[in-house]
Enzyme design. Structure first.
Site, PDB file in Angstrom:
ATOM      1  N   SER A   1      48.967  51.416  32.524  1.00 36.38           N
ATOM      2  CA  SER A   1      47.673  50.747  32.364  1.00 36.38           C
ATOM      3  C   SER A   1      46.488  51.631  32.736  1.00 36.38           C
ATOM      4  CB  SER A   1      47.637  49.463  33.177  1.00 36.38           C
ATOM      5  OG  SER A   1      47.641  49.762  34.546  1.00 36.38           O
TER       6      SER A   1
ATOM      7  N   HIS B   1      52.266  45.651  30.405  1.00 39.25           N
ATOM      8  CA  HIS B   1      51.255  45.956  29.379  1.00 39.25           C
ATOM      9  C   HIS B   1      51.884  46.322  28.030  1.00 39.25           C
ATOM     10  CE1 HIS B   1      47.831  45.784  32.125  1.00 39.25           C
ATOM     11  NE2 HIS B   1      48.688  46.246  33.028  1.00 39.25           N
TER      12      HIS B   1
ATOM     13  N   LYS C   1      49.425  38.409  30.925  1.00 40.84           N
ATOM     14  CA  LYS C   1      48.623  39.246  30.026  1.00 40.84           C
ATOM     15  C   LYS C   1      48.744  38.668  28.614  1.00 40.84           C
ATOM     16  CE  LYS C   1      48.747  42.872  33.404  1.00 40.84           C
ATOM     17  NZ  LYS C   1      49.140  42.048  34.541  1.00 40.84           N
TER      18      LYS C   1
HETATM   19  C1  LIG Z   1      52.444  47.320  35.532  1.00 44.45           C
HETATM   20  C2  LIG Z   1      52.185  46.023  36.238  1.00 44.45           C
HETATM   21  N1  LIG Z   1      53.195  45.409  36.874  1.00 44.45           N
HETATM   22  C3  LIG Z   1      53.014  44.252  37.527  1.00 44.45           C
HETATM   23  C4  LIG Z   1      51.771  43.656  37.584  1.00 44.45           C
HETATM   24  C5  LIG Z   1      51.592  42.382  38.340  1.00 44.45           C
HETATM   25  O1  LIG Z   1      51.477  41.305  37.468  1.00 44.45           O
HETATM   26  P1  LIG Z   1      50.603  40.010  37.784  1.00 44.45           P
HETATM   27  O2  LIG Z   1      49.153  40.420  37.754  1.00 44.45           O
HETATM   28  O3  LIG Z   1      50.962  39.114  36.651  1.00 44.45           O
HETATM   29  O4  LIG Z   1      51.001  39.503  39.124  1.00 44.45           O
HETATM   30  C6  LIG Z   1      50.697  44.254  36.930  1.00 44.45           C
HETATM   31  C7  LIG Z   1      49.370  43.614  36.980  1.00 44.45           C
HETATM   32  O5  LIG Z   1      48.367  44.069  36.600  1.00 44.45           O
HETATM   33  C8  LIG Z   1      50.892  45.474  36.238  1.00 44.45           C
HETATM   34  O6  LIG Z   1      49.891  46.103  35.621  1.00 44.45           O
END
Ligand SMILES: Cc1ncc(COP(=O)(O)O)c(C=O)c1O
Length: 397
Positions: A181, A209, A241
């Site tokens: 990301s 993502h 997302k």
């Molecule tokens: C790569 C990645 N893993 C896990 C998460 C955590 O997910 P959540 O925001 O749904 O708790 C995110 C959140 O941005 C993320 O970018």
């Protein structure tokens, strides 16, 4: 607290408005209203435009009417039982990943923390990409396993670490993301899978993502790379997302999922996913699969953004131009100033500053959406280029 307050006060002294915690007036998609003004919005994960879709909202409302808002008024699924919507969602997610089974948790972050914390122990080794999400690092810390980060997307660096350390540990888990990301680039999944097999390790891929973003139908990194999904031992994803809900999940072998269902603390000692959240994720997944044009439009928008940003001489790093494009600016001050100027010009984008990225790698991070129009993208690049040139003129004078 003092360190944090010093940084915050320095920003205020430089006249930079705090870009965080902005209040959106309604649904945030390709456009969003903030303080009554409409902005082109690059700061949401509404990749394929399903958040705000009336069919998703209707599914959530129907689940509230049938099951109530809470899964069980605050007890875990193990203790107080399930709702059919949990099983339906988990079956659909498992099928999406071509996996045997799936288990959902109330947060994506908590999924990584509790699953990695439960799976690995002090005799084990966790190898992960240097840019891995914080939730993986926290899970690794909780597990007590030895943790080694390898250079970003560098399979050979991972191989060197495996060759050097594999023999001294019980289980070894290699964790990568399907789509990073901060940079919008991807791993070579096939080569990572081969490496992991060769060294008798386990492969976990975080698809936060990737779902709805990678592959011709948004299935994720396996589809994008043409790799058999069963070569990945643990698929992890979030509902927050593309799937326009909230929560996380693990998909993999039935044995693994059954074991997690009975032992992982973040599942056993936490409430089940709220029915409207399960229903909105399920409806979003169905719409994603039934309307693949959404993925094509997102990817076309991201490719256009990347091409125009490069033409405007912005540094877009290693972005693959499939959903996320960074504009790398160097200093945190420059990134914060450009984000503020873009906001003035009607473009909402988040600056990513030190310490989230190293100083020198501060950036603006653009999340594209199927909802953006060509005109939104062309105008935004023009606003950014003008803001950059304006800041350069200010500095020179
Ligand atoms: C790569 C990645 N893993 C896990 C998460 C955590 O997910 P959540 O925001 O749904 O708790 C995110 C959140 O941005 C993320 O970018």
């Amino acid at each position: 607290m003092r360190d944090f307050e010093t940084m915050r006060d320095a920003g205020a002294a430089l006249g930079i408005e705090n870009p965080y915690f902005r209040q959106h007036d309604g649904v945030a998609g390709g456009r969003s209203s903030i303080g009554g003004r409409s902005y082109v919005n690059f700061a949401s994960y509404n990749y394929v435009g399903l958040n705000g879709d009336p069919r998703v909202a209707a599914a959530a409302k129907a689940a509230v009417d049938r099951f109530g808002v809470s899964a069980s008024a605050s007890a875990s699924r193990l203790a107080s039982g399930e709702r059919p919507i949990h099983a339906e969602l988990e079956a659909a997610l498992a099928a999406h990943h071509r996996a045997e089974a799936c288990l959902t948790f109330v947060s994506g972050h908590a999924t990584n923390v509790t699953v990695i914390g439960q799976l690995m122990g002090p005799r084990d080794l966790i190898l992960h990409d240097r840019l891995i999400h914080n939730s993986v690092a926290e899970g690794a810390r909780l597990s007590g396993a030895r943790r080694i980060a390898f250079a970003h997307n560098d399979r050979e660096a991972a191989e060197r670490e495996l060759a050097a350390h594999r023999g001294r540990h019980g289980r070894v888990l290699v964790v990568i993301e399907g789509h990073y990301s901060m940079d919008g680039d991807l791993p070579d999944l096939g080569r990572f899978a081969a490496l992991v097999r060769k060294h008798d390790a386990l492969l976990m891929v975080d698809e936060a993502h990737s779902i709805g973003v990678l592959g011709a139908t948004g299935q994720g990194v396996a589809e994008q790379c043409g790799v058999d999904p069963s070569l990945v031992d643990i698929w992890m994803g979030t509902l927050s997302k593309t799937l326009s809900s909230c929560g996380g999940y693990i998909a993999g072998q039935r044995r693994l999922v059954d074991w997690l269902r009975h032992t992982s603390p973040g599942f056993v000692y936490s409430v089940g996913l709220a029915p409207p959240l399960a229903a909105s994720a399920l409806e979003s997944l169905r719409l994603l699969q039934g309307e693949p044009w959404r993925v094509a439009r997102l990817q076309a928008n991201a490719a256009l953004f990347l091409r125009l940003a490069r033409q405007a001489r912005f540094d877009t790093g290693t972005s693959a131009g499939l959903g996320i494009v960074p504009i790398i600016l160097g200093s945190s001050l420059r990134a914060a100033q450009l984000a503020a100027a873009a906001f003035e010009g009607g473009v909402n984008v988040q600056p990513i500053l030190f310490p989230v990225v190293p100083e020198g790698a501060a950036r603006l991070r653009f999340f594209l959406s199927a909802e953006h129009t060509t005109e939104d993208i062309e105008r935004s690049i023009a606003v950014l280029a003008a803001a950059r040139d304006g800041l350069a003129t200010l500095k020179a004078s």
